[in-house]
Design a protein around this motif. Structure first.
Motif, PDB file in Angstrom:
ATOM      1  N   VAL A   1       0.804  -1.216   0.000  1.00 22.30           N
ATOM      2  CA  VAL A   1       0.000   0.000   0.000  1.00 22.30           C
ATOM      3  C   VAL A   1       0.841   1.270   0.000  1.00 22.30           C
ATOM      4  N   SER A   2       2.127   1.134   0.286  1.00 23.15           N
ATOM      5  CA  SER A   2       2.986   2.321   0.266  1.00 23.15           C
ATOM      6  C   SER A   2       4.445   1.911   0.140  1.00 23.15           C
ATOM      7  N   ASP A   3       5.249   2.845  -0.269  1.00 24.80           N
ATOM      8  CA  ASP A   3       6.696   2.653  -0.289  1.00 24.80           C
ATOM      9  C   ASP A   3       7.260   3.365   0.933  1.00 24.80           C
ATOM     10  N   SER A   4       8.315   2.838   1.499  1.00 24.45           N
ATOM     11  CA  SER A   4       8.952   3.517   2.620  1.00 24.45           C
ATOM     12  C   SER A   4      10.463   3.391   2.482  1.00 24.45           C
ATOM     13  N   VAL A   5      11.152   4.259   3.154  1.00 23.85           N
ATOM     14  CA  VAL A   5      12.608   4.293   3.099  1.00 23.85           C
ATOM     15  C   VAL A   5      13.143   4.019   4.493  1.00 23.85           C
ATOM     16  N   VAL A   6      14.143   3.175   4.574  1.00 21.49           N
ATOM     17  CA  VAL A   6      14.806   2.897   5.842  1.00 21.49           C
ATOM     18  C   VAL A   6      16.101   3.679   5.866  1.00 21.49           C
ATOM     19  N   VAL A   7      16.344   4.366   6.963  1.00 19.43           N
ATOM     20  CA  VAL A   7      17.561   5.157   7.110  1.00 19.43           C
ATOM     21  C   VAL A   7      18.300   4.677   8.349  1.00 19.43           C
TER      22      VAL A   7
END
Length: 69
Positions: free
Chosen positions: A40-46
């Motif tokens: 349902v969404s893209d996310s970024v891991v930092v």
């Protein structure tokens, strides 16, 4: 949901989490059979590391290595 709590919406990020709910009959087996493959969404891991990255953390797997914490 899996613990018996009621929910109208559940947002999980990993297949095993969702498949746990599938196994309990709470989510249909076809949950990922859509044009977005169930995402349902893209996310970024930092990763934020100390100066010089002394523990050489570069990917998520590095976080479970002995001495990485």
């Amino acid at each position: 949901m899996a613990a018996g709590l009621k929910a109208d919406l559940v947002a999980l990020s990993l297949d095993p989490d969702i498949n746990l709910l599938v196994g309990k009959g709470l989510v249909p087996k076809t949950w990922s059979a859509n044009s977005h493959k169930g995402i349902v969404s893209d996310s970024v891991v930092v990763f934020v590391v100390r100066d010089g990255n002394p523990k050489h953390i570069k990917v998520g797997g590095d976080l479970v290595k002995p001495g990485s914490r």
